[in-house]
Design a protein around this motif. Structure first.
Motif, PDB file in Angstrom:
ATOM      1  N   GLU A 195       7.650  59.449  53.579  1.00  0.00           N
ATOM      2  CA  GLU A 195       8.426  60.696  53.466  1.00  0.00           C
ATOM      3  C   GLU A 195       8.086  61.507  52.218  1.00  0.00           C
ATOM      4  O   GLU A 195       8.686  62.550  51.986  1.00  0.00           O
ATOM      5  CB  GLU A 195       9.926  60.367  53.473  1.00  0.00           C
ATOM      6  N   ASN A 196       7.137  61.045  51.418  1.00  0.00           N
ATOM      7  CA  ASN A 196       6.768  61.748  50.192  1.00  0.00           C
ATOM      8  C   ASN A 196       6.145  63.109  50.515  1.00  0.00           C
ATOM      9  O   ASN A 196       5.186  63.189  51.272  1.00  0.00           O
ATOM     10  CB  ASN A 196       5.799  60.906  49.369  1.00  0.00           C
ATOM     11  N   LYS A 197       6.695  64.167  49.948  1.00  0.00           N
ATOM     12  CA  LYS A 197       6.189  65.513  50.182  1.00  0.00           C
ATOM     13  C   LYS A 197       5.742  66.191  48.882  1.00  0.00           C
ATOM     14  O   LYS A 197       5.455  67.376  48.867  1.00  0.00           O
ATOM     15  CB  LYS A 197       7.244  66.357  50.888  1.00  0.00           C
ATOM     16  N   PRO A 206      -9.188  57.863  43.863  1.00  0.00           N
ATOM     17  CA  PRO A 206      -8.517  58.875  44.683  1.00  0.00           C
ATOM     18  C   PRO A 206      -9.097  58.874  46.107  1.00  0.00           C
ATOM     19  O   PRO A 206     -10.315  58.960  46.277  1.00  0.00           O
ATOM     20  CB  PRO A 206      -8.836  60.192  43.975  1.00  0.00           C
ATOM     21  N   VAL A 207      -8.233  58.719  47.115  1.00  0.00           N
ATOM     22  CA  VAL A 207      -8.717  58.639  48.500  1.00  0.00           C
ATOM     23  C   VAL A 207      -8.174  59.745  49.408  1.00  0.00           C
ATOM     24  O   VAL A 207      -8.841  60.127  50.379  1.00  0.00           O
ATOM     25  CB  VAL A 207      -8.455  57.247  49.116  1.00  0.00           C
ATOM     26  N   PHE A 208      -6.978  60.280  49.117  1.00  0.00           N
ATOM     27  CA  PHE A 208      -6.389  61.342  49.944  1.00  0.00           C
ATOM     28  C   PHE A 208      -5.622  62.320  49.068  1.00  0.00           C
ATOM     29  O   PHE A 208      -5.040  61.923  48.056  1.00  0.00           O
ATOM     30  CB  PHE A 208      -5.430  60.763  50.996  1.00  0.00           C
ATOM     31  N   LYS A 209      -5.607  63.600  49.473  1.00  0.00           N
ATOM     32  CA  LYS A 209      -4.838  64.630  48.779  1.00  0.00           C
ATOM     33  C   LYS A 209      -3.569  64.925  49.572  1.00  0.00           C
ATOM     34  O   LYS A 209      -3.578  64.900  50.804  1.00  0.00           O
ATOM     35  CB  LYS A 209      -5.658  65.904  48.631  1.00  0.00           C
ATOM     36  N   SER A 210      -2.499  65.253  48.842  1.00  0.00           N
ATOM     37  CA  SER A 210      -1.212  65.509  49.493  1.00  0.00           C
ATOM     38  C   SER A 210      -1.275  66.688  50.450  1.00  0.00           C
ATOM     39  O   SER A 210      -0.571  66.694  51.464  1.00  0.00           O
ATOM     40  CB  SER A 210      -0.121  65.734  48.448  1.00  0.00           C
ATOM     41  N   LYS A 251      -1.859  65.665  54.056  1.00  0.00           N
ATOM     42  CA  LYS A 251      -0.912  64.732  54.667  1.00  0.00           C
ATOM     43  C   LYS A 251      -0.103  65.461  55.737  1.00  0.00           C
ATOM     44  O   LYS A 251       0.228  66.634  55.585  1.00  0.00           O
ATOM     45  CB  LYS A 251       0.020  64.168  53.591  1.00  0.00           C
ATOM     46  N   PHE A 252       0.204  64.772  56.818  1.00  0.00           N
ATOM     47  CA  PHE A 252       1.046  65.351  57.871  1.00  0.00           C
ATOM     48  C   PHE A 252       1.891  64.258  58.506  1.00  0.00           C
ATOM     49  O   PHE A 252       1.580  63.073  58.386  1.00  0.00           O
ATOM     50  CB  PHE A 252       0.207  66.096  58.924  1.00  0.00           C
ATOM     51  N   ASP A 253       2.959  64.658  59.185  1.00  0.00           N
ATOM     52  CA  ASP A 253       3.846  63.715  59.864  1.00  0.00           C
ATOM     53  C   ASP A 253       3.316  63.463  61.266  1.00  0.00           C
ATOM     54  O   ASP A 253       3.424  64.312  62.138  1.00  0.00           O
ATOM     55  CB  ASP A 253       5.262  64.269  59.921  1.00  0.00           C
ATOM     56  N   SER A 254       2.740  62.295  61.468  1.00  0.00           N
ATOM     57  CA  SER A 254       2.158  61.951  62.776  1.00  0.00           C
ATOM     58  C   SER A 254       3.181  61.314  63.701  1.00  0.00           C
ATOM     59  O   SER A 254       2.922  61.148  64.888  1.00  0.00           O
ATOM     60  CB  SER A 254       0.976  60.989  62.590  1.00  0.00           C
ATOM     61  N   GLY A 255       4.333  60.905  63.147  1.00  0.00           N
ATOM     62  CA  GLY A 255       5.347  60.239  63.949  1.00  0.00           C
ATOM     63  C   GLY A 255       5.042  58.784  64.235  1.00  0.00           C
ATOM     64  O   GLY A 255       5.761  58.121  64.974  1.00  0.00           O
ATOM     65  N   THR A 256       3.981  58.242  63.632  1.00  0.00           N
ATOM     66  CA  THR A 256       3.563  56.867  63.914  1.00  0.00           C
ATOM     67  C   THR A 256       4.249  55.837  63.029  1.00  0.00           C
ATOM     68  O   THR A 256       4.247  54.655  63.337  1.00  0.00           O
ATOM     69  CB  THR A 256       2.043  56.711  63.731  1.00  0.00           C
ATOM     70  N   GLY A 257       4.788  56.292  61.885  1.00  0.00           N
ATOM     71  CA  GLY A 257       5.417  55.350  60.963  1.00  0.00           C
ATOM     72  C   GLY A 257       4.544  54.968  59.794  1.00  0.00           C
ATOM     73  O   GLY A 257       4.955  54.170  58.945  1.00  0.00           O
ATOM     74  N   TRP A 258       3.333  55.518  59.715  1.00  0.00           N
ATOM     75  CA  TRP A 258       2.438  55.278  58.590  1.00  0.00           C
ATOM     76  C   TRP A 258       2.033  56.618  57.997  1.00  0.00           C
ATOM     77  O   TRP A 258       1.914  57.607  58.732  1.00  0.00           O
ATOM     78  CB  TRP A 258       1.183  54.521  59.027  1.00  0.00           C
ATOM     79  N   HIS A 284      -6.004  59.942  59.901  1.00  0.00           N
ATOM     80  CA  HIS A 284      -6.238  58.778  59.063  1.00  0.00           C
ATOM     81  C   HIS A 284      -4.892  58.087  58.932  1.00  0.00           C
ATOM     82  O   HIS A 284      -4.009  58.565  58.212  1.00  0.00           O
ATOM     83  CB  HIS A 284      -6.786  59.195  57.698  1.00  0.00           C
ATOM     84  N   CYS A 285      -4.712  56.996  59.649  1.00  0.00           N
ATOM     85  CA  CYS A 285      -3.450  56.256  59.708  1.00  0.00           C
ATOM     86  C   CYS A 285      -3.538  55.158  58.647  1.00  0.00           C
ATOM     87  O   CYS A 285      -4.261  54.172  58.820  1.00  0.00           O
ATOM     88  CB  CYS A 285      -3.282  55.682  61.110  1.00  0.00           C
TER      89      CYS A 285
END
Length: 168
Positions: A75-77, A90-94, A97-104, A155-156
């Motif tokens: 839930e970090n935004k 560093p592997v990903f930038k905020s 990020k998106f809400d995929s609904g998968t739980g990860w 990217h899950c």
């Protein structure tokens, strides 16, 4: 007598252990072991266990998967960068990020050059596994069902494999 023989033969045929899956699994294990040797950061299992929490160790070093909807990073935004929990690469930038609904935690792209890829068949079909390109830590998997308006990739990622560094 014919029926007893037929039933016995059918039972024997059905109980034979196939080895085709074992070959594939062994190939995957060998590939993963060989790939680990190519990463710039090399540590023994004992060194990783000393540095990481139990959950981080099992995800990053043993390619486990955390339970969905358990990561506080889900839930970090906040604006910032997600780094490998093993080596802080560093592997990903905020902003990706998106809400995929998968739980990860999910991202539509990686920081180029900092994520390495391999193929695994651990659950019976081909998946693209993601690793930190610096220490080889297992991050998660990439799928082709992400946002079509950007890269189309998802990217899950296991939240326990990441640490968040907010922008200053």
């Amino acid at each position: 007598m014919k029926y007893s023989l037929l039933i016995t033969l059918l039972f024997l045929a059905a109980s034979c252990k196939g080895i085709s899956q074992e070959k594939e699994a062994n190939t995957t294990e060998v590939t993963a072991q060989a790939a680990e040797k190519d990463f710039p950061i090399q540590k023994t299992e004992a060194e990783w266990k000393k540095q990481l929490t139990d959950a981080e160790f099992y995800v990053l070093r043993k390619a486990a998967t955390e339970n969905p909807f358990t990561s506080p990073l889900l839930e970090n935004k906040e604006a910032g960068v997600y780094v490998c929990a093993g080596c802080e690469t560093p592997v990903f930038k905020s902003e990706h990020k998106f809400d995929s609904g998968t739980g990860w935690p999910s991202f539509d792209r990686e920081i180029e050059g900092n994520v390495a890829y391999d193929v695994d068949y651990k659950i019976g079909y081909k998946r693209t596994e993601e690793h930190c390109a610096n220490c080889g830590g297992h991050l998660g998997h990439v799928f082709e069902d992400g946002p079509s308006e950007t890269t189309g990739l998802r990217h899950c990622i296991n939240g326990v494999a990441l640490k968040f560094v907010p922008n200053k």
